[in-house]
Design a protein around this motif. Structure first.
Motif, mmCIF file in Angstrom:
data_model
loop_
_atom_site.group_PDB
_atom_site.id
_atom_site.type_symbol
_atom_site.label_atom_id
_atom_site.label_comp_id
_atom_site.label_asym_id
_atom_site.label_seq_id
_atom_site.Cartn_x
_atom_site.Cartn_y
_atom_site.Cartn_z
ATOM 1 N N SER A 47 0.806 -1.225 0.000
ATOM 2 C CA SER A 47 0.000 0.000 0.000
ATOM 3 C C SER A 47 0.843 1.281 0.000
ATOM 4 C CB SER A 47 -0.930 0.018 1.220
ATOM 5 O OG SER A 47 -0.170 -0.085 2.417
ATOM 6 N N GLY A 48 2.102 1.236 0.358
ATOM 7 C CA GLY A 48 2.919 2.442 0.431
ATOM 8 C C GLY A 48 3.777 2.645 -0.797
ATOM 9 N N THR A 56 3.774 3.607 -6.118
ATOM 10 C CA THR A 56 3.728 2.192 -5.714
ATOM 11 C C THR A 56 3.820 1.357 -6.980
ATOM 12 O OG1 THR A 56 2.310 2.758 -3.851
ATOM 13 C CG2 THR A 56 2.408 0.445 -4.479
ATOM 14 N N LEU A 57 5.005 0.792 -7.212
ATOM 15 C CA LEU A 57 5.266 0.029 -8.435
ATOM 16 C C LEU A 57 5.508 -1.454 -8.163
ATOM 17 C CD1 LEU A 57 7.757 2.500 -10.174
ATOM 18 C CD2 LEU A 57 5.270 2.468 -10.347
ATOM 19 N N ILE A 72 8.238 -1.630 3.966
ATOM 20 C CA ILE A 72 8.934 -1.050 2.818
ATOM 21 C C ILE A 72 10.127 -0.249 3.343
ATOM 22 C CG2 ILE A 72 8.722 0.473 0.817
ATOM 23 C CD1 ILE A 72 5.697 -0.095 0.877
ATOM 24 N N THR A 73 11.337 -0.621 2.900
ATOM 25 C CA THR A 73 12.561 -0.018 3.421
ATOM 26 C C THR A 73 13.496 0.337 2.259
ATOM 27 O OG1 THR A 73 12.380 -1.420 5.383
ATOM 28 C CG2 THR A 73 14.494 -0.324 5.002
ATOM 29 N N ASP A 74 14.124 1.514 2.358
ATOM 30 C CA ASP A 74 15.109 1.916 1.357
ATOM 31 C C ASP A 74 16.424 1.219 1.687
ATOM 32 O OD1 ASP A 74 16.719 3.069 -0.500
ATOM 33 O OD2 ASP A 74 16.387 5.140 0.135
ATOM 34 N N GLY A 82 13.184 -1.825 -0.891
ATOM 35 C CA GLY A 82 12.991 -3.229 -0.574
ATOM 36 C C GLY A 82 11.632 -3.448 0.084
ATOM 37 N N VAL A 83 10.939 -4.504 -0.310
ATOM 38 C CA VAL A 83 9.634 -4.848 0.273
ATOM 39 C C VAL A 83 9.791 -6.174 1.002
ATOM 40 C CG1 VAL A 83 7.193 -5.237 -0.179
ATOM 41 C CG2 VAL A 83 8.489 -3.674 -1.646
#
Length: 800
Positions: A47-48, A56-57, A72-74, A82-83
């Protein structure tokens, strides 16, 4: 791609960079993508934003897999984040042992039972003693011929085609050859083992194909029975777990089911503390005071029309009962006619056996609220009920007692006829530029809270029953009880003080008669309505400048709620749904009035199995139908390799075509782009594949022509008295003002409307389609001949 994946696999997980902006739902690509996922029953979990530009791809899409703790983290690897997520599978196999008790009936059991029962003296008792003596005699004879045997069986699924004598012998030979080879390690023994194994596998495949073919052929004319048979093979039944099978657990279930209804009735607000005032309507020219006795021919017809379902209170299994009926027919006829003559229903037949059934396989079996009570009644009671139901139905039909707009449990009526009328009215209102408000009223356990005293008064004052007939219904409703049975355990008996008997033949008819005053209340306010048993639809059309007239709808709902409280019916406000059909500005204006009742209009509502949307485009319904169709395609895919092409086609018609055809008359005149989704499901073709060769080879009508077929058949029924009055009155024959060649052409008047593309109404589209048929088709009077010739005509039109 998805259609092939979802048919081949039970559990699906799809992850990756889809390059679709899911954070912008108004984007055409995004909305179409979500519609496609919904049609396949897939869930999207991210969702983010998953990209540095905020879109959101990157998506996680699953089916039947529990995905949670999504983060969700960079991770500073690329411009995508990264998901991370957790996933789990919930697969439960039922291998627990169960104890069952059954009779093993052989080919000679019927002959032995007939000889034994005919050697006994004839019955001479009356009333309840007659039924008790009959039951005791029959049970004593069957206990000698085929006594009950109790044994413990494994919960593991046994394939029925492996239990034949020849297959068992081949399996033994194969295992013997394997053991010999493992002991000796000789090449010759290994070759013998391979040959034996090949023969065994070949015989198993042949037996399996033969079993499925026989099963499909035996139930090809009964879609419900075919569905149950195939579903049992591909989806094992959810049993109550062994720790739940005990007398204490049965008592717990029995008390829970009893208290649920008791608490519901106590929570229903009544105007006074006494029984509510009864509304009386006299029918001076309408009276039924006695039942007609039946003869032996009628008895055999009644019994043959009943389903062969068996209750554990029955002295004989129902299938066996029908085999030996000739030796029991005199006693059964005596029991039925005595009940009708004396105005009494036998007390021994008033007990129901309740089996708790888990509502859904995925629900927690430890919570009692996840179970629904399935009530089983003795087969002998159903014979008496069927005789009474036939005579009462004839009386009600002749005297036109049922309300015109009540479609539940009536001949020639169905959910489709009800929805066609409602949708037609809504579309005509929309075409006239009016706003429509549709209310769907929901009742809580309506059949179980019916008050017996009010029902008896309704039968007397509204239906016109009296004398022995009224006495019979009073006896039928009172002094009933039930107990819960699980395996070999059972609960103590619980009294039934309200409600129409569950699982009975008379229950639905009695409920319809109980609801007779409701249409009078609705008509008083000038509101359009339609009923299907306990489902009530209210709808009103409003001029754009006269939205205040919606107050009459609110007043009507208030009166309905008061009447229901007085009659011990619970209107469930939380499940009552509202749909507003009109322009966006009109919808906002109506919502201000709905706020007064703490209600909010929805985008989509479920109405008698069809999903309505506020544009009447039925896109949501089509997507839901596609989702259900793919589920059944997956089930068929599990056994596809075991079936011949002819058997596979039968399953597709029973499981998928039947669902696509359900209420498809309301889809008439929709755009081809909407119908194409249904067509793609039926033939498993890609979006740009040519579908005509596949349909032509299968001799299947395209979905659009199947809709035309349904509409034309419905028009034919309206013209020949085979449809409800509320549809028949919309079909007006064309009568020219002067003598013309078309005077005897069976043409229909086409209403003058301002229809737009995709907004056709049944009353307009039906006559127009009918008039386009050849004159020889319109002149046919036999429904069977019309269907057959129409199907040929449409098939040629589709592929010419």
């Amino acid at each position: 791609m998805l259609s092939r994946i979802l048919i081949d696999f039970d559990y699906v997980l799809i992850i990756g960079d889809f390059n679709i902006h899911m954070d912008i739902p108004t984007n055409p690509v995004t909305s179409e993508f979500m519609r496609m996922l919904n049609s396949f029953g897939l869930t999207q979990h991210v969702s983010g934003p998953t990209h540095r530009h905020g879109h959101t791809l990157d998506l996680i899409i699953s089916k039947r897999i529990d995905v949670n703790n999504t983060e969700i983290t960079d991770v500073a690897i690329s411009d995508h984040f990264g998901v991370f997520f957790n996933m789990s599978l919930s697969i439960r196999t039922l291998c627990e042992k169960r104890t069952i008790t059954k009779r093993y009936l052989s080919a000679g059991s019927a002959v032995a039972f007939t000889d034994m029962i005919q050697s006994l003296p004839p019955l001479s008792e009356n009333g309840n003693e007659l039924v008790e003596t009959f039951t005791h005699r029959v049970r004593s004879c069957i206990d000698v011929v085929a006594p009950k045997v109790t044994k413990t069986i494994s919960g593991r699924i046994k394939m029925p085609w492996r239990n034949t004598t020849s297959i068992i012998k081949l399996r033994q030979d194969c295992r013997q050859a394997e053991r010999r080879w493992r002991r000796s390690k000789l090449v010759v023994h290994f070759d013998i083992y391979k040959t034996t194994l090949q023969i065994y596998n070949s015989e198993v495949k042949s037996a399996r194909k033969k079993y499925y073919s026989t099963l499909i052929d035996s139930t090809s004319n009964n879609s419900a029975a075919l569905f149950r048979s195939i579903d049992r093979l591909v989806n094992p039944t959810s049993h109550v777990f062994p720790e739940s099978v005990s007398v204490e657990k049965c008592d717990e279930f029995a008390i829970f089911f009893r208290d649920k209804i008791t608490n519901l009735r106590q929570n229903i607000a009544t105007s006074t503390n006494r029984l509510p005032a009864l509304i009386s309507v006299s029918h001076p020219n309408c009276n039924m005071s006695y039942f007609k006795e039946i003869d032996m021919v009628t008895l055999f017809d009644v019994i043959s029309s009943l389903k062969s379902s068996t209750c554990e209170l029955d002295p004989l299994p129902t299938c066996f009962f029908k085999q030996v009926l000739s030796s029991l027919s005199n006693e059964v006829l005596m029991i039925v006619n005595q009940s009708l003559q004396l105005g009494e229903f036998p007390n021994i037949l008033k007990t129901a056996v309740v089996k708790p059934l888990l509502k859904n396989r995925n629900l927690d079996p430890t919570f009692l609220n996840n179970y629904r009570p399935i009530s089983n009644l003795p087969f002998l009671s159903k014979i008496i009920e069927k005789v009474v139901s036939t005579q009462l139905n004839d009386y009600v039909k002749v005297n036109q007692i049922n309300d015109t707009f009540q479609s539940g449990f009536r001949a020639l009526h169905s959910t489709e006829t009800a929805l066609v009328r409602v949708v037609n009215d809504l579309r005509l209102n929309k075409d006239a530029g009016k706003l429509s408000v549709l209310f769907l009223l929901d009742l809580s356990a309506a059949f179980d809270t019916v008050d017996h005293e009010i029902l008896i008064d309704r039968l007397q004052s509204w239906v016109g029953l009296s004398g022995l007939v009224l006495d019979w219904f009073r006896s039928y409703l009172t002094e009933r009880d039930y107990y819960v049975a699980l395996g070999t355990s059972s609960s103590t008996r619980q009294k039934i003080t309200c409600g129409v008997p569950q699982g009975s033949i008379l229950g639905p008819l009695l409920f319809n008669l109980y609801m007779l005053p409701l249409p009078h209340i609705i008509n008083k306010h000038g509101i359009s309505y339609h009923q299907y048993a306990d489902d009530t639809q209210l709808y009103i059309s409003l001029e754009p400048k006269a939205l205040k007239s919606i107050s009459s709808l609110f007043e009507c709902i208030g009166d309905i709620q008061t009447w229901m409280s007085d009659n011990f019916l619970q209107l469930n406000k939380e499940k009552t749904e509202v749909l507003v059909i009109g322009s966006d500005s009109q919808k906002n204006d109506v919502q201000t009035y709905l706020n007064q009742m703490n209600l909010k209009a929805k985008q989509c509502v479920k109405n008698l199995g069809v999903t309505f949307d506020n544009e009447l485009s039925f896109k949501s319904h089509i997507m839901t139908t596609c989702k259900t169709a793919y589920f059944h395609l997956r089930n068929i895919g599990k056994v596809r390799d075991m079936l011949s092409p002819a058997d596979s086609e039968k399953l597709v018609h029973a499981f998928i075509t039947s669902r696509i055809d359900y209420c498809n008359a309301v889809l008439s005149a929709l755009p081809k782009s909407s119908i194409s989704h249904l067509q793609r499901v039926l033939t498993r073709r890609r979006k740009r594949d040519h579908i005509t060769p596949a349909l032509h080879s299968l001799h299947w009508l395209p979905v659009s022509f199947r809709i035309d077929f349904k509409v034309l058949v419905m028009v034919f029924k309206c013209l020949h008295g085979l449809a409800p009055l509320y549809l028949t009155e919309m079909m007006v024959r064309y009568v020219p003002v002067r003598s013309l060649r078309s005077s005897n052409s069976n043409l229909l008047v086409i209403p003058k409307t301002r229809l737009k593309i995709g907004e056709g109404a049944f009353s307009h589209y039906g006559p127009k389609l009918w008039n386009s048929l050849p004159e020889e088709l319109r002149g046919i009077t036999s429904l069977y001949s019309f269907k057959s010739n129409l199907k040929t005509f449409l098939f040629r039109s589709a592929f010419s």
